[in-house]
Design an enzyme around this catalytic site. Sequence first.
Site, PDB file in Angstrom:
ATOM      1  N   TYR A 110     -33.311  -9.303  35.830  1.00 42.63           N
ATOM      2  CA  TYR A 110     -33.135  -8.057  35.076  1.00 42.63           C
ATOM      3  C   TYR A 110     -33.114  -6.940  36.107  1.00 42.63           C
ATOM      4  O   TYR A 110     -34.146  -6.471  36.580  1.00 42.63           O
ATOM      5  CB  TYR A 110     -34.279  -7.887  34.089  1.00 42.63           C
ATOM      6  CG  TYR A 110     -34.155  -6.686  33.174  1.00 42.63           C
ATOM      7  CD1 TYR A 110     -35.282  -6.081  32.630  1.00 42.63           C
ATOM      8  CD2 TYR A 110     -32.910  -6.141  32.854  1.00 42.63           C
ATOM      9  CE1 TYR A 110     -35.173  -4.983  31.789  1.00 42.63           C
ATOM     10  CE2 TYR A 110     -32.795  -5.054  32.019  1.00 42.63           C
ATOM     11  CZ  TYR A 110     -33.910  -4.476  31.494  1.00 42.63           C
ATOM     12  OH  TYR A 110     -33.802  -3.376  30.662  1.00 42.63           O
ATOM     13  N   ASP A 140     -28.930  -9.556  33.271  1.00 41.86           N
ATOM     14  CA  ASP A 140     -28.423  -8.190  33.178  1.00 41.86           C
ATOM     15  C   ASP A 140     -28.618  -7.547  34.543  1.00 41.86           C
ATOM     16  O   ASP A 140     -29.727  -7.177  34.919  1.00 41.86           O
ATOM     17  CB  ASP A 140     -29.189  -7.430  32.090  1.00 41.86           C
ATOM     18  CG  ASP A 140     -28.718  -5.987  31.939  1.00 41.86           C
ATOM     19  OD1 ASP A 140     -29.296  -5.287  31.098  1.00 41.86           O
ATOM     20  OD2 ASP A 140     -27.808  -5.565  32.680  1.00 41.86           O
ATOM     21  N   HIS A 227     -26.137  -5.601  23.802  1.00 43.19           N
ATOM     22  CA  HIS A 227     -25.561  -6.473  24.829  1.00 43.19           C
ATOM     23  C   HIS A 227     -24.992  -7.731  24.185  1.00 43.19           C
ATOM     24  O   HIS A 227     -25.564  -8.276  23.238  1.00 43.19           O
ATOM     25  CB  HIS A 227     -26.624  -6.900  25.848  1.00 43.19           C
ATOM     26  CG  HIS A 227     -26.993  -5.821  26.820  1.00 43.19           C
ATOM     27  ND1 HIS A 227     -26.570  -5.800  28.129  1.00 43.19           N
ATOM     28  CD2 HIS A 227     -27.751  -4.702  26.663  1.00 43.19           C
ATOM     29  CE1 HIS A 227     -27.057  -4.738  28.740  1.00 43.19           C
ATOM     30  NE2 HIS A 227     -27.791  -4.052  27.875  1.00 43.19           N
TER      31      HIS A 227
END
Length: 464
Positions: A110, A140, A227
């Site tokens: 992340y 991500d 997302h």
Amino acid sequence: MSTITIGSVNCRGLSETVKRIDIFTKYKDLYDITILVDTHSTSEKEKQWLHEWGYVGKFSSYSSKSRGVAILFKNTFEFKIHEETIDLMGNFIILDITIQDYRITLAAIYGPNNDDPVFFENIKHKISHYGNSSIVVAGDWNVVQDYDMDTLHYRNENNPQSKAKIHEVMHELDLLDIWRQQHPFDNRYSWRGPNHKQSRLDYFMITSDIEAFVVSSDIGISYRSDHSPVLINLRFSSQIRGKGTWKFNNSLLRETEFIDKVKGDIKTVIEEYESDPSMDIETEDKQFNISYQLLWDMIKMKVRGSAISFSSFQKKEGNKKEKELLYKISLLDEKLLENNLPSVYQEREGIELELKILREKNVKGIITRAKARWQVEGEKGSNYFCNLKKKHYTEKIIPKLILEDETEITDPSTIRNEQKQFYKKLYTSCKPLLLKTHRDTFLQHDNPFITKPNEEEVGSCGGL
């Protein structure tokens, strides 16, 4: 050969129970390995969340308000975790893992929202520590690979130093962006933000030595998050899994249609085995031409068939409806790429809400069962029995077989055929000891060596 699907999604927090169970069940159906980012997990809740997931999982937790990463596994394939590196700040998990005899470094990250190249330099060193030539990194990244190809309605290029560092890490670790490799000219995005901004912040990086194993890569449809999930399919050899053990779903007892069907089944079985169907007497006084135990078994068999049929129909209809809603969402996503009309956004939100309501009907039963198990078992010392129950299904199969001539076979159909031939040969008599005349003599009525059952013993048997 079978395909291992790895999916990654920024789920925007899982502290809320209904959403968490919904996300768990949805992606458990879709992926063999699920990477969840921005989970908002805490170290105190990890055991409960793992219990709700139902199998092996690794968590990097920070707080119930921000960050958090998880890698969750299904028991549909063989794997072994050798070593792990888990970030205490909830930003990454790195595993040294073997998946069906293929050793890789699997990392879930992340990335920071700010321009922080040091973060990616740190990731590079920790991945390099394991020394595996094959690497898969997903999550991500909060950094796009190509500003022109991977963004829409952006005014400025964000995090340029992090982008430069990622390209440097890609070069040093021999990583490539597999989705862009397979879709060199496509404009698709994994994140939608305010002012109609869109970008591809979520993606997989893999080393070139396993590029040949990637059957496909894709960007999925977003659900309960801004997302979209990203996924890759890796082809590994494996055995075909059986259907498993059937268990009755007691939520069917709340379905009026199913209850009426079961009542009809019971009536049908009773009428079939009545000694004298013409007699109009109460059920408890009826006489049957089979024992009560066998009658009960026949009723259960009939109800089981109806339950399987009814459940299959319900599931098929639910899946059909869900696919229709997902298809509508995908069409609206395409419209959003062409023109960013508020009406299209509103229509998409309405369909996603309908999809959410449809899925939450199934989630309620899962939550109830999960709560019951957690309250009963809690953190008691039952790990041994839990592990027995949750053993890999791969330990119940034969992944390879060595024949008498030292030939090694791994193809599932060939192994099953060899098993069939082995037992066929084992239970086939080469030289029959009993001829037909011997059998006839043995089974004749006046054979003194056969003890005839009396009437009481005959009555205790279920049939002839």
